[in-house]
Scaffold this active site. Structure first.
Site, PDB file in Angstrom:
ATOM      1  N   PHE A  11       3.538  14.555  -2.956  1.00 42.22           N
ATOM      2  CA  PHE A  11       3.763  14.444  -4.364  1.00 42.22           C
ATOM      3  C   PHE A  11       5.372  13.758  -4.466  1.00 42.22           C
ATOM      4  O   PHE A  11       6.252  14.159  -5.375  1.00 42.22           O
ATOM      5  CB  PHE A  11       3.979  15.766  -5.249  1.00 42.22           C
ATOM      6  CG  PHE A  11       3.728  15.531  -6.427  1.00 42.22           C
ATOM      7  CD1 PHE A  11       2.285  14.677  -7.139  1.00 42.22           C
ATOM      8  CD2 PHE A  11       4.221  16.000  -7.578  1.00 42.22           C
ATOM      9  CE1 PHE A  11       2.095  14.570  -8.599  1.00 42.22           C
ATOM     10  CE2 PHE A  11       4.279  15.953  -9.101  1.00 42.22           C
ATOM     11  CZ  PHE A  11       3.127  15.145  -9.491  1.00 42.22           C
ATOM     12  N   GLY A  12       5.566  12.791  -3.817  1.00 44.08           N
ATOM     13  CA  GLY A  12       6.766  11.993  -4.083  1.00 44.08           C
ATOM     14  C   GLY A  12       6.375  10.730  -4.676  1.00 44.08           C
ATOM     15  O   GLY A  12       5.628  10.919  -5.522  1.00 44.08           O
ATOM     16  N   GLY A  15       2.612   9.756  -5.009  1.00 44.13           N
ATOM     17  CA  GLY A  15       1.733  10.856  -5.544  1.00 44.13           C
ATOM     18  C   GLY A  15       1.991  11.260  -6.960  1.00 44.13           C
ATOM     19  O   GLY A  15       1.025  11.276  -7.953  1.00 44.13           O
ATOM     20  N   GLY A 186      17.300   0.227  -4.248  1.00 43.44           N
ATOM     21  CA  GLY A 186      16.055   1.270  -4.146  1.00 43.44           C
ATOM     22  C   GLY A 186      14.712   0.279  -3.294  1.00 43.44           C
ATOM     23  O   GLY A 186      13.929   0.768  -3.204  1.00 43.44           O
ATOM     24  N   GLU A 189      14.981   1.763   2.253  1.00 42.87           N
ATOM     25  CA  GLU A 189      15.433   3.163   2.499  1.00 42.87           C
ATOM     26  C   GLU A 189      16.839   3.405   3.170  1.00 42.87           C
ATOM     27  O   GLU A 189      17.564   2.699   3.526  1.00 42.87           O
ATOM     28  CB  GLU A 189      14.544   4.014   3.332  1.00 42.87           C
ATOM     29  CG  GLU A 189      13.018   3.955   3.114  1.00 42.87           C
ATOM     30  CD  GLU A 189      12.683   4.772   1.868  1.00 42.87           C
ATOM     31  OE1 GLU A 189      13.439   5.906   1.610  1.00 42.87           O
ATOM     32  OE2 GLU A 189      11.694   4.506   1.253  1.00 42.87           O
ATOM     33  N   ASP A 200       6.911  -1.773  10.275  1.00 42.62           N
ATOM     34  CA  ASP A 200       6.394  -1.719   8.875  1.00 42.62           C
ATOM     35  C   ASP A 200       5.250  -2.824   8.926  1.00 42.62           C
ATOM     36  O   ASP A 200       3.837  -2.679   8.370  1.00 42.62           O
ATOM     37  CB  ASP A 200       7.116  -1.565   7.807  1.00 42.62           C
ATOM     38  CG  ASP A 200       6.400  -1.462   6.357  1.00 42.62           C
ATOM     39  OD1 ASP A 200       5.767  -0.354   6.068  1.00 42.62           O
ATOM     40  OD2 ASP A 200       6.237  -2.363   5.644  1.00 42.62           O
ATOM     41  N   LYS A 204       0.713  -2.804   8.883  1.00 42.17           N
ATOM     42  CA  LYS A 204      -0.055  -3.506   7.958  1.00 42.17           C
ATOM     43  C   LYS A 204      -0.793  -4.621   8.538  1.00 42.17           C
ATOM     44  O   LYS A 204      -1.957  -4.716   8.087  1.00 42.17           O
ATOM     45  CB  LYS A 204       0.868  -3.868   6.876  1.00 42.17           C
ATOM     46  CG  LYS A 204       1.616  -2.934   5.991  1.00 42.17           C
ATOM     47  CD  LYS A 204       2.458  -3.357   5.110  1.00 42.17           C
ATOM     48  CE  LYS A 204       3.393  -2.491   4.277  1.00 42.17           C
ATOM     49  NZ  LYS A 204       4.277  -2.838   3.320  1.00 42.17           N
ATOM     50  N   GLY A 302       6.358   0.220  -4.465  1.00 39.38           N
ATOM     51  CA  GLY A 302       6.830   1.010  -5.681  1.00 39.38           C
ATOM     52  C   GLY A 302       5.808   1.825  -6.409  1.00 39.38           C
ATOM     53  O   GLY A 302       4.448   1.909  -5.891  1.00 39.38           O
TER      54      GLY A 302
END
Length: 328
Positions: A11-12, A15, A186, A189, A200, A204, A302
């Site tokens: 639930f970040g 989530g 933002g 990180e 990353d 993908k 996002g």
């Protein structure tokens, strides 16, 4: 009206985005699907942490509370790292739940066994959110592959790296300055290693490989290079020559079926499909046998781009089960 019980694992940012969109689109989903959706439970790491109110929803740090919900049908997974995410999804699939994931780290490694497991249990795996965020590359590729074959994929699959390279050129600043700005906004990180090192984008690319070619190259054979060695002088020289640095993940299959993949900085000119992709945008260029080259562009990350495609996966999955297709 029949009700679909769903759970959110993690639930970040993503989530919470799923929770918001499901509630905001609840009536639209009900009308289009003929089914109501209820977020029955949310799995969190720390029960003591302050978070948004979720009235009527079980919030727990114990996965057993989730998997034992009677009639649970859909699991949205927005955890980081391979475990416990993979084990949780395996158990959800074994229970007969459809699963929808945004976890590129886990899915890049386990995409094929997870989908085989789901197929054997008669459920679906949604994974649009694992690759290029709000860019519908997975859905597009699935549709293309019904008739076309893909020969080559090239992509800007990490918005942070693309933003840094863009700012170095536009503002004529050093890598460290552009990275700091990305962090303040933002886009990056506090620990930007996975973004700027190429890891990353590599993960993908492996997800796209499994879909496009039904297999992946040996990971150890794929050269992965980051952007942290590109200097302002390099960027200036490229600009003078009418070129731009892009951090490109690419994979190609030769006539013998062998795969060749790499991730790293490339100099591209105005005729290249990735030349105009600026800022935090992602792009994927697909070289097909019938259509030719198709390039998809959009936001790569996002809360809402990622969460929205997960809810779209839900609508598509439920629509398939009912024998029709839904778009929202």
């Amino acid at each position: 009206m029949a009700k679909i019980k769903a759970a959110i694992l993690g639930f970040g940012t993503v989530g919470q985005g799923i929770y918001h969109i499901v509630n905001e689109k609840k009536e639209d989903l009900k009308k289009s699907l003929g089914l109501d959706i209820e977020i029955s439970a949310i799995l969190v790491n720390n029960l003591a942490k302050e978070r948004i109110a979720t009235p009527g929803v079980l919030v727990t740090d114990n996965f057993e509370d989730i998997i034992n919900i009677p009639g649970l049908q859909v699991v949205f997974e927005a955890i980081v790292n391979e475990e416990p995410a993979y084990s949780y999804l395996c158990r959800a699939i074994d229970k007969g739940c459809h699963v929808i994931t945004a976890n590129k780290v886990m899915f890049s490694k386990y995409s094929i066994p997870l989908q085989e497991r789901a197929k054997s249990r008669g459920v679906f795996v949604g994974y649009e959110a694992t690759t290029a965020g709000g860019v519908p590359v997975i859905k597009t590729l699935k549709n293309l592959l019904q008739v076309n074959s893909v020969k080559k994929i090239q992509g800007i699959l990490n918005g942070t790296s693309n933003y840094i390279l863009t700012q170095m050129r536009l503002d004529e600043c050093q890598f460290e300055e552009a990275l700091k700005e990305a962090q303040l906004l933002g886009y990056a990180e506090a620990d930007p290693y996975n973004d700027v090192s190429g890891q990353d984008a590599f993960r993908k690319l492996m997800i796209l490989s499994a879909l496009a070619f039904g297999k992946q190259p040996n990971w150890s054979d794929v050269k992965v290079v980051g952007i942290d060695e590109i200097s302002l002088e390099d960027v200036r020289k490229a600009k003078q020559e009418g070129l731009r640095y892009r951090h490109v993940a690419e994979i190609e299959q030769d006539e013998n079926g062998e795969l060749f993949a790499s991730v790293g900085p490339q100099l591209v000119g105005p005729d290249h499909p990735l030349y105009a992709i600026e800022g935090v945008n992602n792009a994927v260029s697909l070289d097909t046998n019938y259509i030719g080259t198709l390039t998809l562009v959009g936001p790569g990350a996002g809360m809402y781009p990622t969460a929205s495609v997960m809810v779209e996966d839900y609508a598509e999955i439920i629509g398939k089960r009912a024998g029709f297709f839904i778009t929202i």
